[in-house]
Design an enzyme around this catalytic site. Structure first.
Site, mmCIF file in Angstrom:
data_model
loop_
_atom_site.group_PDB
_atom_site.id
_atom_site.type_symbol
_atom_site.label_atom_id
_atom_site.label_comp_id
_atom_site.label_asym_id
_atom_site.label_seq_id
_atom_site.Cartn_x
_atom_site.Cartn_y
_atom_site.Cartn_z
ATOM 1 N N LYS A 39 45.069 32.454 41.664
ATOM 2 C CA LYS A 39 44.000 31.995 40.837
ATOM 3 C C LYS A 39 44.861 32.780 39.774
ATOM 4 O O LYS A 39 45.385 32.038 38.646
ATOM 5 C CB LYS A 39 42.925 32.680 41.127
ATOM 6 C CG LYS A 39 42.509 31.749 41.753
ATOM 7 C CD LYS A 39 41.808 30.346 41.299
ATOM 8 C CE LYS A 39 40.957 29.685 42.577
ATOM 9 N NZ LYS A 39 41.132 28.935 42.331
ATOM 10 N N SER A 58 38.636 32.968 39.167
ATOM 11 C CA SER A 58 38.044 33.747 39.353
ATOM 12 C C SER A 58 38.130 35.226 39.298
ATOM 13 O O SER A 58 39.252 35.388 38.681
ATOM 14 C CB SER A 58 38.283 33.554 40.924
ATOM 15 O OG SER A 58 37.629 34.750 42.014
ATOM 16 N N TYR A 81 45.141 34.343 48.194
ATOM 17 C CA TYR A 81 44.262 34.129 47.777
ATOM 18 C C TYR A 81 43.955 33.934 46.087
ATOM 19 O O TYR A 81 43.778 32.932 44.586
ATOM 20 C CB TYR A 81 42.938 33.469 48.339
ATOM 21 C CG TYR A 81 41.920 32.700 47.010
ATOM 22 C CD1 TYR A 81 40.821 33.809 46.850
ATOM 23 C CD2 TYR A 81 41.698 31.674 46.948
ATOM 24 C CE1 TYR A 81 40.040 33.998 45.370
ATOM 25 C CE2 TYR A 81 40.314 31.297 45.848
ATOM 26 C CZ TYR A 81 39.640 31.934 45.863
ATOM 27 O OH TYR A 81 39.075 31.508 45.134
HETATM 28 C C1 WQD Z 1 29.666 40.604 48.376
HETATM 29 C C2 WQD Z 1 29.209 41.994 49.131
HETATM 30 C C3 WQD Z 1 30.578 42.919 50.303
HETATM 31 C C4 WQD Z 1 29.476 40.092 54.221
HETATM 32 C C5 WQD Z 1 34.374 36.592 47.393
HETATM 33 C C6 WQD Z 1 35.702 36.704 46.846
HETATM 34 C C7 WQD Z 1 35.886 36.124 45.334
HETATM 35 C C8 WQD Z 1 34.976 34.541 45.516
HETATM 36 C C9 WQD Z 1 32.983 35.282 46.002
HETATM 37 C C10 WQD Z 1 36.163 32.997 45.780
HETATM 38 C C11 WQD Z 1 30.428 42.835 49.333
HETATM 39 C C12 WQD Z 1 29.266 42.762 50.995
HETATM 40 C C13 WQD Z 1 29.285 40.642 52.720
HETATM 41 C C14 WQD Z 1 28.545 40.949 55.008
HETATM 42 C C15 WQD Z 1 28.819 42.537 53.300
HETATM 43 N N1 WQD Z 1 35.055 33.558 45.800
HETATM 44 N N2 WQD Z 1 29.157 42.100 52.883
HETATM 45 N N3 WQD Z 1 28.044 41.978 54.586
HETATM 46 O O1 WQD Z 1 33.377 39.611 48.301
HETATM 47 O O2 WQD Z 1 32.017 40.091 46.821
HETATM 48 O O3 WQD Z 1 34.106 37.932 46.764
HETATM 49 O O4 WQD Z 1 33.504 36.326 47.076
HETATM 50 O O5 WQD Z 1 36.249 32.959 44.359
HETATM 51 O O6 WQD Z 1 36.975 35.732 45.543
HETATM 52 O O7 WQD Z 1 36.590 38.157 47.255
HETATM 53 O O8 WQD Z 1 31.638 38.297 47.791
HETATM 54 O O9 WQD Z 1 30.084 37.263 49.874
HETATM 55 O O10 WQD Z 1 32.371 38.326 50.767
HETATM 56 O O11 WQD Z 1 30.283 40.400 49.661
HETATM 57 O O12 WQD Z 1 27.705 43.684 52.921
HETATM 58 O O13 WQD Z 1 28.837 41.140 55.964
HETATM 59 O O14 WQD Z 1 28.756 41.842 50.669
HETATM 60 O O15 WQD Z 1 31.062 44.529 51.223
HETATM 61 O O16 WQD Z 1 30.059 44.074 48.475
HETATM 62 P P1 WQD Z 1 33.055 39.235 47.136
HETATM 63 P P2 WQD Z 1 31.192 38.899 49.706
#
Ligand code: WQD
Length: 347
Positions: A160, A131, A156
């Site tokens: 990785k 990741s 997590y």
């Molecule tokens: C994306 C953007 C949030 C939810 C995560 C893991 C990473 C990988 C992919 C496993 C961010 C914003 C989110 C919401 C929002 N997983 N958001 N409102 O955090 O980039 O990555 O998933 O490998 O390890 O960390 O993805 O989809 O959680 O967030 O505004 O209700 O959307 O702040 O900017 P992220 P995400």
């Protein structure tokens, strides 16, 4: 059939990315055996994979944390040529609250599996589901594979980082192993049939499932976690890659390993689109492709979020002969079709 001589073990093969990769492996003529402990999925996914592929993919219920069961499984499947290892817990927030679950599950599953594969004393091509989280807060964006690995932002992410190091050290010590770690950015979307996708278990932590559940009425409104970042519109940028493009990167990685005769070959590749999309841009795209006005509000920043995280994918383009093909709009439409399908609603 191409590749029918290669038998591929897919651990966690009934999960979100695993299931899509199994479909692509089948399309390429590989012989497949799936193991999954069903801790974060259901056997219904296997039925759906079989329907999509019009086949009956081999599946064994196996918890890789169980040393004895893993030993028996590998001894009964000693003709494995390649492994794609997805089996792991992957909720960042949960890993902070329950780190031991993540170290026990993600690390011991990997070491048990590798230990039994090693004892086969045969060539093994190994692909590890890693990741972009291994980079922590990036110094430079777009992020290349040369970006320094920093202290993990979560247990997590640490599993990785540790997983990559375990595999690298094994490959360096054992010329039977060749391996690739794929560093995923933000996988989204669903199979074009809308029969497999990201299974909704509990309240979605990730953005896109939360968007589709808001649009279909399961959630009241989406909260955008901050619009005061130093970005184009104040919301965070991410690299949203279609899960089918991601699945195909695994096939290209397998082809690369099978065709590569370098002893002790190990490498890492970023898998993304190479493009950053902000949260607000993604919402706008979703509204455009679905015709649904999304109910959202701006809220506080989420702890641990970085302003920008998107990939430089030139290494995978060049050395894996792989590039993403779907647009973010394609991905969002496929996510929406999946959401409608699992809710059996034609809005
Ligand atoms: C994306 C953007 C949030 C939810 C995560 C893991 C990473 C990988 C992919 C496993 C961010 C914003 C989110 C919401 C929002 N997983 N958001 N409102 O955090 O980039 O990555 O998933 O490998 O390890 O960390 O993805 O989809 O959680 O967030 O505004 O209700 O959307 O702040 O900017 P992220 P995400």
């Amino acid at each position: 059939m191409k590749n029918s001589m290669s038998k591929i073990l897919v651990t966690g093969g009934l999960g979100y990315i695993g299931s899509h990769t199994v479909v692509e492996l089948h399309n390429q003529g590989y012989e497949i055996i799936i193991v999954d402990d069903l801790s974060n999925t259901s056997l219904d996914v296997l039925k759906r994979i079989n329907k999509i592929t019009n086949s009956s993919i081999n599946y064994v219920n196996l918890d890789l944390k169980n040393v004895e069961a893993t030993k028996i499984f590998i001894s009964e499947n000693n003709d494995i040529d390649g492994v794609i290892h997805f089996a792991a817990s992957k909720a960042v927030g949960e890993s902070v609250d329950n780190p031991l679950k993540y170290y026990i599950n993600n690390i011991s599953s990997l070491t048990n599996l590798l230990n039994e594969l090693k004892d086969l004393n045969k060539k093994i091509n190994f692909i590890f589901s890693s990741s972009a989280t291994v980079y922590g807060k990036p110094i430079n964006v777009p992020i290349t594979e040369l970006e320094p690995i920093k202290n993990a932002e979560s247990p997590y992410g640490n599993t990785k980082q540790i997983g990559e190091e375990i595999i690298r050290d094994l490959v360096n010590s054992n010329s039977n192993f060749k391996a690739i770690s794929l560093r995923y950015f933000n996988p989204i979307g669903a199979h074009l049939s809308a029969m497999i996708g990201e299974l909704p278990i509990g309240v979605p932590q990730n953005l896109v499932p939360y968007i589709t559940q808001t649009a279909i009425g399961i959630r009241k409104e989406l909260t955008v976690f901050g619009n005061d970042y130093l970005t184009i519109d104040g919301s965070c940028l991410r690299d949203y890659i279609h899960v089918v493009d991601l699945a195909k990167a695994h096939i290209k990685s397998l082809d690369k390993l099978i065709s590569n005769d370098d002893k002790n070959y190990y490498d890492t590749f970023n898998i993304g689109t190479g493009k950053g999309t902000s949260v607000l841009e993604l919402i706008k795209s979703f509204e455009n492709v679905t015709g649904n006005k999304l109910n959202f509000k701006i809220g506080d920043r989420r702890k641990g979020d970085v302003a920008e995280c998107f990939a430089d994918v030139s290494k995978a383009n060049k050395f894996l002969n792989w590039n993403s093909e779907f647009s973010v709009e394609d991905s969002l439409l496929s996510s929406w079709n999946w959401e409608k399908n699992i809710n059996n609603e034609k809005l």
